[in-house]
Motif scaffolding. Structure first.
Motif, short mmCIF file in Angstrom:
data_model
loop_
_atom_site.label_atom_id
_atom_site.label_comp_id
_atom_site.label_asym_id
_atom_site.label_seq_id
_atom_site.Cartn_x
_atom_site.Cartn_y
_atom_site.Cartn_z
N GLN A 238 24.41 17.20 -3.99
CA GLN A 238 23.09 17.72 -4.30
C GLN A 238 23.01 19.22 -4.07
OE1 GLN A 238 21.31 15.04 -1.46
NE2 GLN A 238 20.44 13.79 -3.09
N GLN A 239 21.92 19.81 -4.56
CA GLN A 239 21.69 21.24 -4.35
C GLN A 239 21.45 21.49 -2.87
OE1 GLN A 239 18.72 23.00 -6.82
NE2 GLN A 239 18.55 24.81 -5.55
N GLY A 240 20.43 21.00 -2.30
CA GLY A 240 20.16 21.03 -0.87
C GLY A 240 20.12 22.40 -0.23
N GLY A 241 19.57 22.44 0.96
CA GLY A 241 19.57 23.65 1.78
C GLY A 241 19.05 24.88 1.06
N ALA A 242 19.70 26.00 1.30
CA ALA A 242 19.30 27.28 0.71
C ALA A 242 20.14 27.61 -0.53
CB ALA A 242 19.43 28.39 1.74
N SER A 243 20.90 26.67 -1.04
CA SER A 243 21.76 26.94 -2.19
C SER A 243 20.94 27.02 -3.47
CB SER A 243 22.82 25.85 -2.32
OG SER A 243 22.20 24.60 -2.56
N VAL A 244 21.52 27.64 -4.51
CA VAL A 244 20.85 27.76 -5.80
C VAL A 244 21.51 26.90 -6.86
CG1 VAL A 244 19.98 30.08 -5.32
CG2 VAL A 244 22.21 29.81 -6.41
N THR A 245 22.54 26.16 -6.49
CA THR A 245 23.25 25.29 -7.42
C THR A 245 23.71 24.04 -6.68
OG1 THR A 245 25.01 25.19 -9.06
CG2 THR A 245 25.50 26.38 -7.04
N GLY A 246 24.33 23.13 -7.41
CA GLY A 246 24.86 21.93 -6.80
C GLY A 246 26.38 21.93 -6.84
N PRO A 247 27.00 20.87 -6.33
CA PRO A 247 28.46 20.78 -6.31
C PRO A 247 29.08 20.76 -7.71
CG PRO A 247 27.49 19.21 -4.79
CD PRO A 247 26.38 19.76 -5.62
N SER A 248 30.33 21.21 -7.77
CA SER A 248 31.12 21.15 -9.01
C SER A 248 32.58 20.95 -8.63
CB SER A 248 30.96 22.44 -9.83
OG SER A 248 31.44 23.55 -9.09
N ASP A 249 33.40 20.56 -9.60
CA ASP A 249 34.83 20.33 -9.37
C ASP A 249 35.05 19.40 -8.17
OD1 ASP A 249 35.70 21.98 -11.51
OD2 ASP A 249 35.29 23.74 -10.25
N VAL A 250 34.39 18.24 -8.22
CA VAL A 250 34.50 17.25 -7.15
C VAL A 250 35.13 15.97 -7.71
CG1 VAL A 250 33.24 15.82 -5.48
CG2 VAL A 250 32.48 18.17 -5.94
N THR A 251 36.08 15.41 -6.97
CA THR A 251 36.68 14.12 -7.30
C THR A 251 36.29 13.11 -6.23
OG1 THR A 251 38.56 15.17 -8.39
CG2 THR A 251 38.84 12.88 -7.68
N ILE A 252 35.77 11.96 -6.68
CA ILE A 252 35.42 10.86 -5.78
C ILE A 252 36.26 9.67 -6.23
CG2 ILE A 252 33.58 9.34 -4.97
CD1 ILE A 252 31.59 11.59 -5.71
N ALA A 253 37.25 9.29 -5.41
CA ALA A 253 38.19 8.25 -5.84
C ALA A 253 38.71 7.43 -4.67
CB ALA A 253 39.37 8.90 -6.57
N ASP A 254 39.05 6.18 -4.98
CA ASP A 254 39.75 5.29 -4.06
C ASP A 254 39.01 5.06 -2.75
OD1 ASP A 254 41.93 5.05 -5.89
OD2 ASP A 254 42.63 7.01 -5.23
N ASN A 255 37.69 5.08 -2.78
CA ASN A 255 36.89 4.78 -1.60
C ASN A 255 36.50 3.31 -1.62
OD1 ASN A 255 36.36 7.59 -0.45
ND2 ASN A 255 35.74 7.84 -2.58
N ASP A 256 36.41 2.70 -0.44
CA ASP A 256 35.98 1.31 -0.29
C ASP A 256 34.61 1.35 0.38
OD1 ASP A 256 35.62 -1.37 0.09
OD2 ASP A 256 37.39 -1.66 1.36
#
Length: 184
Positions: free
Chosen positions: A120-138
């Motif tokens: 998420q954007q959250g906090g004092a940031s002006v953008t959100g996450p990018s270039d994120v991989t979510i894999a192999d989680n149980d």
């Protein structure tokens, strides 16, 4: 590393197991047991096992891998892994279970909701996450204690300011012993 029983003796707590602030680069969070975090701050904040929080300087190359995150409880919200703001990296190979919210707000309304992984954007940031991989989680046993929250539990939340074109989600195992079994 074992991080346990944070906030369990405080009547006004929103514990965070691991916190990475603005400008962090090349951080690896791996092979940790984060368990027994308990927040009780009614309608404020959230229990968070891992929070990576950008507020002006990008956070790059973060790896959250091979951790066990279990038994988080709060009246407001529980989050296993949160990337706030301009954060890039990976969330992989983690075993996440036993996240719950229960209770009511000071106004008597239903409490919060469970978020396993939040980008998420959250906090004092002006953008959100990018270039994120979510894999192999149980991910299992999410929100098992009550169905009286203001929102159902979510396994992964990709906020509106995240760059969805650069986020990859694959090969995760999602299950929920929950009153809200339709939400994944």
């Amino acid at each position: 590393t074992v991080l346990t029983e944070i906030g369990t003796n405080d009547d006004d707590a929103n514990p965070i197991g691991i916190y990475a602030p603005d400008g962090t680069t090349g951080l690896t969070i791996s092979n940790n047991l984060i368990t027994g975090l308990e927040g009780t701050d009614e309608d404020e904040g959230a229990v968070q096992a891992v929070q990576v929080d950008e507020s002006g300087t990008a956070i790059t190359d973060v790896s959250v891998t091979d951790n066990t995150i279990t038994n988080l409880l709060d009246t407001r919200s529980t989050v296993a892994v949160r990337f706030n703001g301009d954060v890039s990296g990976s969330i992989s190979g983690n075993e996440i279970s036993g996240l719950n919210t229960e209770g009511t707000t000071p106004e008597g309304e239903p409490g919060g909701f469970t978020q396993v992984i939040a980008l998420q954007q959250g906090g004092a940031s002006v953008t959100g996450p990018s270039d994120v991989t979510i894999a192999d989680n149980d991910i299992s046993n999410i929100e098992t204690t009550t169905d009286e929250n203001f929102a159902p539990p979510f396994h992964i939340i990709v906020g509106e300011n995240a760059d969805e074109n650069t986020i990859s989600i694959g090969n995760n195992d999602f299950s929920a012993d929950s009153p809200d079994t339709d939400v994944y």
